[in-house]
Design an enzyme around this catalytic site. Structure first.
Site, mmCIF file in Angstrom:
data_model
loop_
_atom_site.group_PDB
_atom_site.id
_atom_site.type_symbol
_atom_site.label_atom_id
_atom_site.label_comp_id
_atom_site.label_asym_id
_atom_site.label_seq_id
_atom_site.Cartn_x
_atom_site.Cartn_y
_atom_site.Cartn_z
ATOM 1 C CG HIS A 1 -1.984 1.081 1.161
ATOM 2 N ND1 HIS A 1 -3.327 0.808 1.008
ATOM 3 C CD2 HIS A 1 -1.893 2.421 1.223
ATOM 4 C CE1 HIS A 1 -4.006 1.935 0.980
ATOM 5 N NE2 HIS A 1 -3.149 2.936 1.111
ATOM 6 C CG HIS B 1 -1.399 6.263 -2.820
ATOM 7 N ND1 HIS B 1 -2.576 6.190 -3.535
ATOM 8 C CD2 HIS B 1 -1.688 5.834 -1.572
ATOM 9 C CE1 HIS B 1 -3.542 5.745 -2.739
ATOM 10 N NE2 HIS B 1 -3.018 5.522 -1.546
ATOM 11 C CG HIS C 1 -7.750 3.416 -0.058
ATOM 12 N ND1 HIS C 1 -7.271 2.879 -1.234
ATOM 13 C CD2 HIS C 1 -6.772 4.235 0.405
ATOM 14 C CE1 HIS C 1 -6.051 3.363 -1.464
ATOM 15 N NE2 HIS C 1 -5.721 4.186 -0.488
ATOM 16 C CD GLU D 1 -7.267 6.652 5.036
ATOM 17 O OE1 GLU D 1 -6.155 7.199 5.156
ATOM 18 O OE2 GLU D 1 -7.848 6.525 3.936
ATOM 19 C CG ASP E 1 -1.329 6.014 2.659
ATOM 20 O OD1 ASP E 1 -1.661 5.697 1.504
ATOM 21 O OD2 ASP E 1 -2.092 6.619 3.430
ATOM 22 C CG ASP E 2 0.006 9.199 0.013
ATOM 23 O OD1 ASP E 2 0.028 9.253 -1.226
ATOM 24 O OD2 ASP E 2 -0.975 8.814 0.670
#
Length: 339
Positions: free
Chosen positions: A16, A18, A198, A201, A279-280
């Site tokens: 996971h 991006h 997703h 969250e 994630d990011d």
């Protein structure tokens, strides 16, 4: 060897992350100059400060700035190469990266065929030069229409067997339930794509239930709010649906107060299938390595527990059987070396 050295050297798998959210400020500045785009900051120090997560609207502002700087297939190949170099530097041997092609098409008119070809050039280079692999989860933003979602599903289907393995669903959860894209995911699954939305969250358990029931999710991006519903916890435990957990992201988005209070240990204690992810990364000032380091420090994870999280990610990957077996052998050998 101490635990920090072990974590830095050990092999990893990430499910996971991006790709666009992994663009470093240095790369963004390079792209902005190349394409004559004005950013909120015009030097690296100020850009680093601007990049630091403040709140969700600011997060979206950064994403839009990134989109405005990607103007060609060459730009996309550049970010893919730099992303893969960053993964290799962390000994991340396989990555299942999330990529949002419709945004790039909308911003700059780059066709999906050209986008995928650019990413595949980077994938080929990384495999041959760095010894790491990557596949793609094409992401639909929840804010888009069902019709636009169908376009992305068709693109994903066309890329099946050419780097694309799955269809994802991202963007603002609240007000955009999974059910909106039931037909889109049905079409994708019928064609052989995996389902990895997703859910759970910002929105609660109902979002995860929707992802399971309507989208037939095989993995859940985030999913940490499942703990609010014991029945959902039981369902996820029984089916061993992998959760792609990203603790620092959850802290930044204020789902939890601090890393130390993150429910990661409770998820594991509940017998849920957990993987660790970034994630990011630059936006949240983290990396996958950092997530392992912080988890080990905050929760006292042993070497065996850290290895278990890596193997969870490997087993939950969508690699073909022979490639997965080859990767297992390599991971086992590299763990031995790291120790």
């Amino acid at each position: 060897m101490n635990q920090e050295e072990f974590i830095r050297k050990m092999p990893k798998v990430e499910l996971h992350v991006h790709m666009e959210g992994s663009i470093r400020p240095e790369t963004l500045l390079k792209l902005a100059k190349r394409n004559e785009v004005t950013l909120p900051a015009n030097n690296l120090e100020k850009l680093h400060d601007w990049y630091k997560f403040v709140d969700f609207p600011h997060f979206i502002q950064i994403y839009k700035a990134i989109g405005s700087c990607l103007r060609s297939a060459e730009d996309i190949e550049l970010i893919a190469r730099e992303f893969l170099q960053g993964q290799a530097d962390q000994h991340i041997l396989h990555t299942e990266a999330t990529y949002t092609p419709y945004s790039q098409y909308k911003y700059s008119g780059i066709s999906f065929e050209d986008q995928l070809a650019a990413i595949n050039r980077a994938r080929k280079w990384a495999s041959e030069t760095l010894g790491v692999s990557m596949t793609l989860t094409l992401d639909i933003s929840r804010e888009t229409s069902e019709e636009e979602g169908m376009v992305v599903a068709d693109w994903a289907i066309s890329g099946l067997g050419n780097g694309v393995t799955s269809l994802g669903l991202g963007g603002p959860e609240v007000g955009n339930p999974p059910e909106k894209f039931t037909r889109v995911f049905e079409k994708a699954r019928q064609a052989g794509l995996h389902s990895v939305p997703h859910a759970g969250e910002v929105a609660g358990p109902e979002s995860i239930w929707g992802a399971l029931r309507s989208l037939k999710a095989e993995r859940i991006g985030h999913g940490v709010r499942c703990l609010e519903d014991p029945g959902l916890v039981e369902e996820l435990r029984k089916r061993q649906i992998p959760l792609e957990v990203s603790p620092t992201s959850n802290v930044c988005l204020k789902l939890v107060d601090s890393f130390e209070t993150h429910p990661l240990p409770r998820l594991l204690d509940e017998g849920l299938y957990v993987t660790l992810n970034s994630d990011d990364p630059p936006m949240f000032n983290t990396t996958l390595t950092d997530e392992y380091l912080k988890s080990a420090k905050a929760f006292g994870f042993s070497v065996d527990q850290l290895k278990s999280l890596v193997m969870n990610a490997l087993e939950a990957s969508f690699l073909e059987k022979d490639k997965k077996e080859t990767l297992k052998s390599r991971v086992g050998a590299e763990f031995a070396t790291a120790l």
